[in-house]
Write an enzyme that holds these catalytic residues in place. Structure first.
Site, PDB file in Angstrom:
ATOM      1  N   ASP A 263       0.827  -1.199   0.000  1.00 62.49           N
ATOM      2  CA  ASP A 263       0.000   0.000   0.000  1.00 62.49           C
ATOM      3  C   ASP A 263       0.863   1.252   0.000  1.00 62.49           C
ATOM      4  O   ASP A 263       2.089   1.190  -0.095  1.00 62.49           O
ATOM      5  CB  ASP A 263      -1.032  -0.019   1.135  1.00 62.49           C
ATOM      6  CG  ASP A 263      -0.395  -0.264   2.471  1.00 62.49           C
ATOM      7  OD1 ASP A 263       0.604   0.417   2.774  1.00 62.49           O
ATOM      8  OD2 ASP A 263      -0.875  -1.138   3.216  1.00 62.49           O
ATOM      9  N   LYS A 285      -4.927   2.630   0.016  1.00 62.12           N
ATOM     10  CA  LYS A 285      -5.069   3.004   1.413  1.00 62.12           C
ATOM     11  C   LYS A 285      -4.705   4.455   1.662  1.00 62.12           C
ATOM     12  O   LYS A 285      -4.011   4.777   2.580  1.00 62.12           O
ATOM     13  CB  LYS A 285      -4.212   2.119   2.345  1.00 62.12           C
ATOM     14  CG  LYS A 285      -4.839   0.798   2.734  1.00 62.12           C
ATOM     15  CD  LYS A 285      -5.904   1.016   3.778  1.00 62.12           C
ATOM     16  CE  LYS A 285      -6.489  -0.277   4.272  1.00 62.12           C
ATOM     17  NZ  LYS A 285      -5.512  -1.074   4.964  1.00 62.12           N
ATOM     18  N   MET A 398      -2.020   9.121  11.968  1.00 62.88           N
ATOM     19  CA  MET A 398      -3.124   9.536  11.086  1.00 62.88           C
ATOM     20  C   MET A 398      -3.791  10.815  11.593  1.00 62.88           C
ATOM     21  O   MET A 398      -5.009  10.949  11.545  1.00 62.88           O
ATOM     22  CB  MET A 398      -4.179   8.419  10.989  1.00 62.88           C
ATOM     23  CG  MET A 398      -3.642   7.158  10.341  1.00 62.88           C
ATOM     24  SD  MET A 398      -4.791   5.780  10.415  1.00 62.88           S
ATOM     25  CE  MET A 398      -4.404   5.048  11.993  1.00 62.88           C
TER      26      MET A 398
HETATM   27  N1  SAH Z   1       1.341   0.283  10.809  1.00 61.58           N
HETATM   28  C1  SAH Z   1       1.914   1.585  10.695  1.00 61.58           C
HETATM   29  C2  SAH Z   1       0.904   2.677  10.917  1.00 61.58           C
HETATM   30  C3  SAH Z   1      -0.190   2.694   9.896  1.00 61.58           C
HETATM   31  S1  SAH Z   1      -1.310   4.005  10.140  1.00 61.58           S
HETATM   32  C4  SAH Z   1       3.082   1.717  11.685  1.00 61.58           C
HETATM   33  O1  SAH Z   1       3.269   0.873  12.542  1.00 61.58           O
HETATM   34  O2  SAH Z   1       3.815   2.698  11.560  1.00 61.58           O
HETATM   35  C5  SAH Z   1      -0.643   5.223   9.078  1.00 61.58           C
HETATM   36  C6  SAH Z   1      -0.038   6.361   9.868  1.00 61.58           C
HETATM   37  O3  SAH Z   1       1.256   6.010  10.311  1.00 61.58           O
HETATM   38  C7  SAH Z   1       0.168   7.594   9.066  1.00 61.58           C
HETATM   39  O4  SAH Z   1      -1.012   8.354   8.941  1.00 61.58           O
HETATM   40  C8  SAH Z   1       1.187   8.317   9.918  1.00 61.58           C
HETATM   41  O5  SAH Z   1       0.584   8.904  11.032  1.00 61.58           O
HETATM   42  C9  SAH Z   1       2.036   7.174  10.402  1.00 61.58           C
HETATM   43  N2  SAH Z   1       3.242   7.017   9.581  1.00 61.58           N
HETATM   44  C10 SAH Z   1       3.609   5.937   8.892  1.00 61.58           C
HETATM   45  N3  SAH Z   1       4.795   6.124   8.273  1.00 61.58           N
HETATM   46  C11 SAH Z   1       5.185   7.369   8.598  1.00 61.58           C
HETATM   47  C12 SAH Z   1       6.321   8.152   8.280  1.00 61.58           C
HETATM   48  N4  SAH Z   1       7.304   7.683   7.499  1.00 61.58           N
HETATM   49  N5  SAH Z   1       6.408   9.392   8.790  1.00 61.58           N
HETATM   50  C13 SAH Z   1       5.424   9.889   9.586  1.00 61.58           C
HETATM   51  N6  SAH Z   1       4.337   9.179   9.921  1.00 61.58           N
HETATM   52  C14 SAH Z   1       4.208   7.940   9.445  1.00 61.58           C
END
Ligand code: SAH
Length: 490
Positions: A263, A285, A398
């Site tokens: 995704d 997504k 998010m």
């Molecule tokens: N499973 C993922 C989270 C998924 S929800 C994890 O463990 O990180 C998606 C959210 O993760 C995004 O909206 C953001 O808030 C955060 N996120 C994921 N990658 C990111 C990144 N490189 N920099 C900042 N926020 C990030």
């Protein structure tokens, strides 16, 4: 080729090491696992050698090397800090026909020590012929990263069945096909995930004659029974963006995927590490643009696995943190599809490290809470009382759309307006930007900054540490050209 690589059995062979310093200790450590009978001649021993001598793991003669010491040894290592003595030892060793290694001047001896990736009984030895031991060590680290420990178990299994398979299949070709099927198929995959008993049971089962075919050397049937497995799913956490943050296990499973479902959060740099010949399915997504609804993703995973594919479900960060990984594997479990979950570095951990904001700190926060800023029925529904407690860090995933509402409601429930707050944009990637402010000011500060998702919000006094620690985070070095200097640079 100046040197020919050989693996020799040293068990109970007499090995002499002359020298008691760190170089000698390194040499002793190399041969100790091979079960050699080690004698060390040196007036004094460094700490680690002294411990080995106290435990009787090595025999120590506390004196200088003397002519005649070289007799009766199979392998001699000259590791004193006196070059003339080392040369003398080499000469003596040559005259009695012993193998000799001279530390730092390998050309004088006739054997050199390799840098070894030890996955016993599998051994990978690297030599630069004495030209650059450091290069050999660097290479070893690279290879070691790609060869998990469990490869030793794979070699062990093959060794245990080798004779049996020899008698079972007359032709070399059949044997080769059999072993290729075992070592690249589901039996090996089971073993590599630590299921030794399961792998052995499957191998035994594949050797059972079937009623419809004569068992004897019908390798296609045998191979068939190995190949006919129903596929499986690897739910792999790909980390927040920087491919260096992948785990070894993630990388290994990525390499063997037939189909990749990914995704938006999975970075291009990570995707580039998947096999080019695999089939790629983008399942989207974006917040409002679900390229594929979750139910369809779940069903797609089952469909591919049932078609016998090895399906890689790559998820940003960690699959079990706001990743809906739980729902996906519930569906797989209900459909009886084998799966494996590989944890990844979650955005909070990755962004915090790369922004120089420790999530907990003795002086600032003794707890850390992860919340989602995803709107439910158009508003944020969070346990506000819980989130405004002192001495904790709140990390909001998010949260970009609801940033203003989040900051407003936290203040309404009692969080001080000057509580430090940060927004990390595209953390751990080369596009990372970090905005630091207060909970009252952060929304307006980022409003006109053309911030792009994904972003992570960090609230709490740990954010103040960013000012001091950001200089030591991975990407800052790359920003030096933009006129920044380290605080201690003069
Ligand atoms: N499973 C993922 C989270 C998924 S929800 C994890 O463990 O990180 C998606 C959210 O993760 C995004 O909206 C953001 O808030 C955060 N996120 C994921 N990658 C990111 C990144 N490189 N920099 C900042 N926020 C990030």
């Amino acid at each position: 080729m100046d040197q020919f690589p050989l693996f020799i059995t040293l068990r109970e062979r007499r090995v002499l090491v002359v020298g008691g310093g760190p170089v000698a200790a390194r040499k002793v450590r190399s041969v100790i696992n091979a079960g050699a009978d080690i004698h060390v001649i040196a007036p004094t021993l460094c700490g680690s050698l002294a411990t080995l001598a106290e435990n009787d793991t090595i025999t120590h003669d506390a004196r200088n090397y003397e002519a005649g010491d070289a007799t009766d040894f199979w392998l001699i290592v000259a590791a004193t800090n006196d070059n003339a003595v080392n040369l003398q030892i080499a000469e003596d060793a040559h005259s009695v026909g012993a193998l000799v290694n001279v530390a730092d001047t390998p050309k004088v001896g006739n054997v050199s020590f390799a840098s070894v990736v030890d996955r016993a009984p599998l051994q990978i030895a690297i030599s630069t012929g004495g030209h650059s031991p450091i290069l050999a060590r660097l290479l070893r680290a690279r290879i070691a990263a790609f060869i998990p420990k469990s490869y030793g178990a794979l070699a062990q299994l093959a060794g245990d069945y080798r004779d049996h398979i020899k008698t079972r299949f007359d032709s070399l070709n059949d044997r080769r096909r059999f072993w290729e099927a075992v070592l690249t198929g589901p039996i090996a995959r089971r073993l590599l995930t630590g299921d030794d008993a399961g792998a052995r049971a499957q191998l035994e089962a594949s050797l059972q004659p079937t009623s419809s075919t004569p068992a004897q050397s019908d390798v296609s049937v045998l191979g068939g029974s190995i190949e006919e497995h129903p596929g499986e799913v690897y739910l792999v956490g790909a980390g927040p963006g920087d491919p260096d943050l992948l785990t070894f296990r993630a990388l290994r499973l990525m390499h063997q995927a037939d189909v990749v479902l990914h995704d938006r959060l999975v970075s291009d740099d990570v995707l580039a590490l998947c096999p080019p010949e695999a089939e790629y399915v983008y399942v989207g997504k974006r917040r409002a643009d679900h390229a594929m609804p979750q139910d369809t993703i779940n069903e797609t995973l089952v469909k591919y696995a049932k078609a016998g594919k090895r399906v890689l479900r790559l998820k940003g960060g960690d699959p079990f943190i706001f990743g809906r990984g739980g729902e996906e594997i519930e569906t797989l479990a209900e459909a009886n599809v084998r799966f494996e979950v590989v944890p990844g570095i979650t955005a909070a951990a990755g962004c915090a490290s790369y922004a120089g904001i420790p999530l907990t700190h003795r002086d600032h926060a003794q707890a850390c809470v992860f919340v989602t800023g995803h709107l439910k029925a158009g508003e944020l529904q969070l346990n506000w009382e819980h989130l405004v407690q002192p001495n904790q860090t709140v990390v909001c995933y998010m949260g970009l759309t609801a940033l203003a509402e989040l900051c407003h409601k936290l203040q309404m429930h009692g969080l001080a307006a000057d509580t430090p707050a940060a927004l990390v944009e595209r953390g751990t990637t080369h596009h990372q930007r970090v905005f630091t402010s207060t909970v009252s000011e952060l929304p307006s500060q980022v409003a006109n900054a053309s911030v792009k998702a994904p972003t992570l919000i960090i609230i709490g006094s740990v954010v103040t540490l960013h000012e001091k620690l950001r200089w030591f985070t991975p990407w800052v070095a790359g920003l030096q050209t933009e006129g920044q200097t380290y605080p201690n640079d003069t």
